[in-house]
Design a protein around this motif. Structure first.
Motif, PDB file in Angstrom:
ATOM      1  N   HIS A  10       0.815  -1.211   0.000  1.00  0.00           N
ATOM      2  CA  HIS A  10       0.000   0.000   0.000  1.00  0.00           C
ATOM      3  C   HIS A  10       0.852   1.267   0.000  1.00  0.00           C
ATOM      4  O   HIS A  10       0.394   2.340  -0.378  1.00  0.00           O
ATOM      5  CB  HIS A  10      -0.924   0.008   1.226  1.00  0.00           C
ATOM      6  CG  HIS A  10      -0.177   0.028   2.525  1.00  0.00           C
ATOM      7  ND1 HIS A  10       0.380  -1.107   3.083  1.00  0.00           N
ATOM      8  CD2 HIS A  10       0.122   1.043   3.375  1.00  0.00           C
ATOM      9  CE1 HIS A  10       0.980  -0.799   4.214  1.00  0.00           C
ATOM     10  NE2 HIS A  10       0.833   0.503   4.412  1.00  0.00           N
ATOM     11  N   ARG A  11       2.116   1.135   0.424  1.00  0.00           N
ATOM     12  CA  ARG A  11       3.017   2.285   0.426  1.00  0.00           C
ATOM     13  C   ARG A  11       3.382   2.719  -0.996  1.00  0.00           C
ATOM     14  O   ARG A  11       3.881   3.822  -1.192  1.00  0.00           O
ATOM     15  CB  ARG A  11       4.296   1.941   1.206  1.00  0.00           C
ATOM     16  CG  ARG A  11       4.084   1.676   2.693  1.00  0.00           C
ATOM     17  CD  ARG A  11       5.351   1.128   3.327  1.00  0.00           C
ATOM     18  NE  ARG A  11       5.200   0.818   4.740  1.00  0.00           N
ATOM     19  CZ  ARG A  11       5.650   1.578   5.737  1.00  0.00           C
ATOM     20  NH1 ARG A  11       6.273   2.706   5.473  1.00  0.00           N
ATOM     21  NH2 ARG A  11       5.481   1.208   7.002  1.00  0.00           N
ATOM     22  N   CYS A 236      18.015  -0.099  -3.173  1.00  0.00           N
ATOM     23  CA  CYS A 236      17.624  -1.293  -2.423  1.00  0.00           C
ATOM     24  C   CYS A 236      18.818  -1.931  -1.732  1.00  0.00           C
ATOM     25  O   CYS A 236      18.714  -2.444  -0.612  1.00  0.00           O
ATOM     26  CB  CYS A 236      16.950  -2.305  -3.346  1.00  0.00           C
ATOM     27  SG  CYS A 236      15.182  -2.044  -3.524  1.00  0.00           S
ATOM     28  N   ALA A 237      19.959  -1.927  -2.401  1.00  0.00           N
ATOM     29  CA  ALA A 237      21.163  -2.483  -1.792  1.00  0.00           C
ATOM     30  C   ALA A 237      21.561  -1.679  -0.558  1.00  0.00           C
ATOM     31  O   ALA A 237      21.938  -2.241   0.480  1.00  0.00           O
ATOM     32  CB  ALA A 237      22.300  -2.512  -2.809  1.00  0.00           C
ATOM     33  N   ALA A 238      21.467  -0.351  -0.664  1.00  0.00           N
ATOM     34  CA  ALA A 238      21.852   0.505   0.460  1.00  0.00           C
ATOM     35  C   ALA A 238      20.983   0.251   1.681  1.00  0.00           C
ATOM     36  O   ALA A 238      21.479   0.131   2.810  1.00  0.00           O
ATOM     37  CB  ALA A 238      21.773   1.974   0.043  1.00  0.00           C
ATOM     38  N   VAL A 239      19.681   0.138   1.470  1.00  0.00           N
ATOM     39  CA  VAL A 239      18.805  -0.075   2.631  1.00  0.00           C
ATOM     40  C   VAL A 239      18.822  -1.540   3.063  1.00  0.00           C
ATOM     41  O   VAL A 239      18.549  -1.854   4.225  1.00  0.00           O
ATOM     42  CB  VAL A 239      17.365   0.397   2.350  1.00  0.00           C
ATOM     43  CG1 VAL A 239      17.362   1.892   2.044  1.00  0.00           C
ATOM     44  CG2 VAL A 239      16.707  -0.377   1.222  1.00  0.00           C
ATOM     45  N   SER A 285      13.849  -8.465   2.479  1.00  0.00           N
ATOM     46  CA  SER A 285      13.172  -9.243   1.447  1.00  0.00           C
ATOM     47  C   SER A 285      13.210  -8.519   0.113  1.00  0.00           C
ATOM     48  O   SER A 285      13.511  -9.104  -0.934  1.00  0.00           O
ATOM     49  CB  SER A 285      11.718  -9.509   1.856  1.00  0.00           C
ATOM     50  OG  SER A 285      10.984 -10.072   0.799  1.00  0.00           O
ATOM     51  N   ALA A 286      12.912  -7.228   0.121  1.00  0.00           N
ATOM     52  CA  ALA A 286      12.951  -6.450  -1.125  1.00  0.00           C
ATOM     53  C   ALA A 286      14.362  -6.390  -1.683  1.00  0.00           C
ATOM     54  O   ALA A 286      14.568  -6.500  -2.904  1.00  0.00           O
ATOM     55  CB  ALA A 286      12.421  -5.045  -0.874  1.00  0.00           C
ATOM     56  N   THR A 327      10.853  -1.275  -4.568  1.00  0.00           N
ATOM     57  CA  THR A 327      11.809  -0.293  -4.068  1.00  0.00           C
ATOM     58  C   THR A 327      11.126   0.817  -3.294  1.00  0.00           C
ATOM     59  O   THR A 327      11.566   1.183  -2.192  1.00  0.00           O
ATOM     60  CB  THR A 327      12.632   0.301  -5.230  1.00  0.00           C
ATOM     61  OG1 THR A 327      13.257  -0.756  -5.957  1.00  0.00           O
ATOM     62  CG2 THR A 327      13.697   1.240  -4.698  1.00  0.00           C
ATOM     63  N   VAL A 328      10.058   1.361  -3.846  1.00  0.00           N
ATOM     64  CA  VAL A 328       9.359   2.430  -3.130  1.00  0.00           C
ATOM     65  C   VAL A 328       8.843   1.924  -1.779  1.00  0.00           C
ATOM     66  O   VAL A 328       8.965   2.609  -0.755  1.00  0.00           O
ATOM     67  CB  VAL A 328       8.204   2.982  -3.987  1.00  0.00           C
ATOM     68  CG1 VAL A 328       7.269   3.851  -3.157  1.00  0.00           C
ATOM     69  CG2 VAL A 328       8.766   3.786  -5.160  1.00  0.00           C
ATOM     70  N   THR A 329       8.298   0.727  -1.761  1.00  0.00           N
ATOM     71  CA  THR A 329       7.819   0.144  -0.511  1.00  0.00           C
ATOM     72  C   THR A 329       8.960   0.001   0.487  1.00  0.00           C
ATOM     73  O   THR A 329       8.843   0.396   1.653  1.00  0.00           O
ATOM     74  CB  THR A 329       7.171  -1.224  -0.775  1.00  0.00           C
ATOM     75  OG1 THR A 329       6.042  -1.056  -1.632  1.00  0.00           O
ATOM     76  CG2 THR A 329       6.720  -1.878   0.516  1.00  0.00           C
ATOM     77  N   ALA A 330      10.081  -0.567   0.045  1.00  0.00           N
ATOM     78  CA  ALA A 330      11.207  -0.804   0.941  1.00  0.00           C
ATOM     79  C   ALA A 330      11.810   0.497   1.463  1.00  0.00           C
ATOM     80  O   ALA A 330      12.195   0.595   2.637  1.00  0.00           O
ATOM     81  CB  ALA A 330      12.276  -1.625   0.232  1.00  0.00           C
TER      82      ALA A 330
END
Length: 390
Positions: A10-11, A236-239, A285-286, A327-330
Motif C-alpha cells: 500500500h506504500r 535497495c542495496a543501500a537499505v 526481502s525487497a 523499491t518504493v515500498t522498501a
C-alpha cells in the motif's frame, strides 16, 4: 502480485495497474495535445478526449488485453469509441503501442524516483542524527562474523548514510533524463512525417506535456529502462545493508539495537510475547528480490532485436513495475525503521570492552577500546559535513 503476499505494498499505491492505466491515458491525452499545438488536430478534439478521460475509463477485460498482446490496443479502441468518429481519427494518430506503453512506464518511473528521493532523504536525516548522537559511542567492530578492532556506532550509521546519499544522488541524476517514446511503427515516425514537415516539433511538444525528455526513438535501445532499474537497485542495496545489520544487532543475544515498538507491530500468531523486527525483514526481502529483476531487465535489453522486440519488450513489463513497487515500498519502510530505531549504547560499550580485552591482551597493550578507533570519529565528521551541505 497479491497484496496478501507483499506486506506494505500500500506504500506504493499508484505504481501498479491503477497507476499504469492512468499513465496510459495521460500519454494519449498528451499526444493529442501535441497534435493540436502543431495544428494537426483541434481544441474540440482534445476537449472531447479530456472529457472522456475525466468521466473515467475502466480497465479492459484481461482476455481483450491478451488478444492484442498489450493493453494499448484496447485502450485506443475504448477512447476512440468514447470521443466519437471525428475526434477518434486523431486519437493515437502517428503512435504505435510501444510508444504509449514505454512513455507511460517512464511516467511511473518519474513518480517512483520522486518518492524514492523523498524516502531516502527522510532516512538520511535520521541516520545523520544517529551518527551525530553516537559519534563516540563505542561498539565492537566485526569482520567475517568475528570481533575486530573497536568502532563507534556513529561510524556505522555514517557508513549507512553514505550509501543512502550515494543512492539518492544516482536517482537525482537519473530522474531529469527520463525520455518519452515516439517512434511510430518502426522507429522512423513515418506516419507523423506525412502529417508535418516538422515531426520533431510535435515530439518535443508531446514530451513537454509529459514532463519527459524528447529523444530519438528507443524501441530497441532499452537504456532508459535499465538505468532506472540500476539506480533503484542501488537504493535497495543501500537499505538492505541497513536492514541486515539491524537484524543482527537486534538479536536477543546481541541486543544493541531494536526496532521501534508500537501496538500490534511484529506480533506472532503463536507467541504473543514476541516483537518481531518486521520492517527489517521486509526491507531485506525487497533487497533480495530486486537485483535478479534488474539483471532480468538487462537480459531483456540485450535481446531487444529488430526495430521492435518480439517478447523481450513484453518480458520487461512485470519486472520493471515490480522494481518500482518493491523499491518504493522498501524505502518507505526503511524511513520508518531508521526513524524509530532504538540504540542501546551501554550494551554496545560492554561488548566493545569484551572484544577489546580478547583482541588487545595478546598484544600486551592496554584494553581501552577508545585507544583503537583510528579515524572513526573523523570519518563521521566528514559524512556529516556532506549531509549538512545538502
Amino acid at each position: 502480485m497479491s497484496d496478501l503476499l507483499e506486506p506494505g505494498r500500500h506504500r506504493a499505491v499508484g505504481l501498479g495497474d491503477d497507476g499504469l492505466w492512468l499513465a496510459l491515458l495521460e500519454v494519449e491525452r498528451a499526444w493529442l495535445a501535441a497534435l493540436v499545438s502543431s495544428g494537426h488536430a483541434t481544441d474540440a478534439h482534445l476537449k472531447a478526449l479530456t472529457a472522456a478521460i475525466a468521466e473515467g475509463v475502466p480497465l479492459p477485460a484481461p482476455e481483450t488485453i491478451e488478444s492484442a498482446g498489450s493493453p494499448v490496443v484496447e485502450l485506443v479502441r475504448i477512447l476512440r469509441a468514447a470521443v466519437g468518429e471525428d475526434a477518434g481519427r486523431h486519437v493515437h494518430r502517428g503512435l504505435t503501442s510501444q510508444d504509449v506503453l514505454d512513455s507511460a512506464l517512464m511516467l511511473l518511473a518519474k513518480d517512483a524516483l520522486g518518492r524514492a528521493d523523498t524516502y531516502l532523504t527522510l532516512t538520511a536525516a535520521a541516520l545523520a542524527e544517529l551518527a551525530r548522537t553516537h559519534r563516540e559511542s563505542l561498539m565492537a567492530g566485526r569482520t567475517l562474523t568475528q570481533y575486530a578492532v573497536p568502532i563507534t556506532f556513529g561510524l556505522k550509521a555514517a557508513q549507512w548514510l553514505v550509501g543512502v546519499l550515494d543512492a539518492r544522488d544516482a536517482i537525482r541524476d537519473c530522474r531529469p533524463d527520463l525520455p518519452a517514446q515516439a517512434g511510430g511503427a518502426a522507429g522512423t515516425r513515418s506516419l507523423l512525417g506525412t502529417l508535418t514537415d516538422a515531426p520533431d516539433a510535435v515530439v518535443d511538444a508531446f514530451a513537454a506535456e509529459l514532463g519527459l525528455r524528447s529523444v530519438l526513438p528507443w524501441h530497441t535501445r532499452r537504456t532508459p529502462i535499465t538505468r532506472v532499474a540500476d539506480v533503484l537497485g542501488e537504493a535497495c542495496a543501500a537499505v538492505g545493508v541497513i536492514a541486515g545489520n539491524v537484524l543482527f544487532l537486534g538479536r536477543p543475544e546481541v541486543g544493541e539495537v531494536r526496532e521501534g515498538r508500537s501496538a500490534g507491530k511484529g506480533t506472532s500468531s503463536t507467541m504473543p510475547h514476541k516483537a518481531n523486527p518486521v520492517l527489517s525483514v521486509l526491507v531485506r526481502s525487497a533487497a533480495l528480490q530486486v537485483p535478479p529483476l534488474v539483471g532480468h531487465l538487462h537480459t531483456c535489453s540485450a535481446l531487444a532485436v529488430d526495430e521492435r522486440p518480439d517478447g523481450a519488450w513484453h518480458a520487461e513489463w512485470p519486472a520493471f513495475t515490480r522494481v518500482l513497487t518493491l523499491t518504493v515500498t522498501a524505502l518507505s519502510q526503511t524511513a520508518d525503521l531508521v526513524g524509530g530505531l532504538e540504540v542501546d549504547a551501554a550494551a554496545m560499550s560492554r561488548r566493545a570492552q569484551t572484544a577489546a580485552a580478547e583482541l588487545l591482551a595478546e598484544r600486551g597493550t592496554g584494553t581501552d577500546p577508545a585507544d583503537y578507533l583510528g579515524s572513526a570519529t573523523a570519518f563521521v565528521d566528514q559524512v556529516l559535513a556532506r549531509w549538512d551541505r545538502g
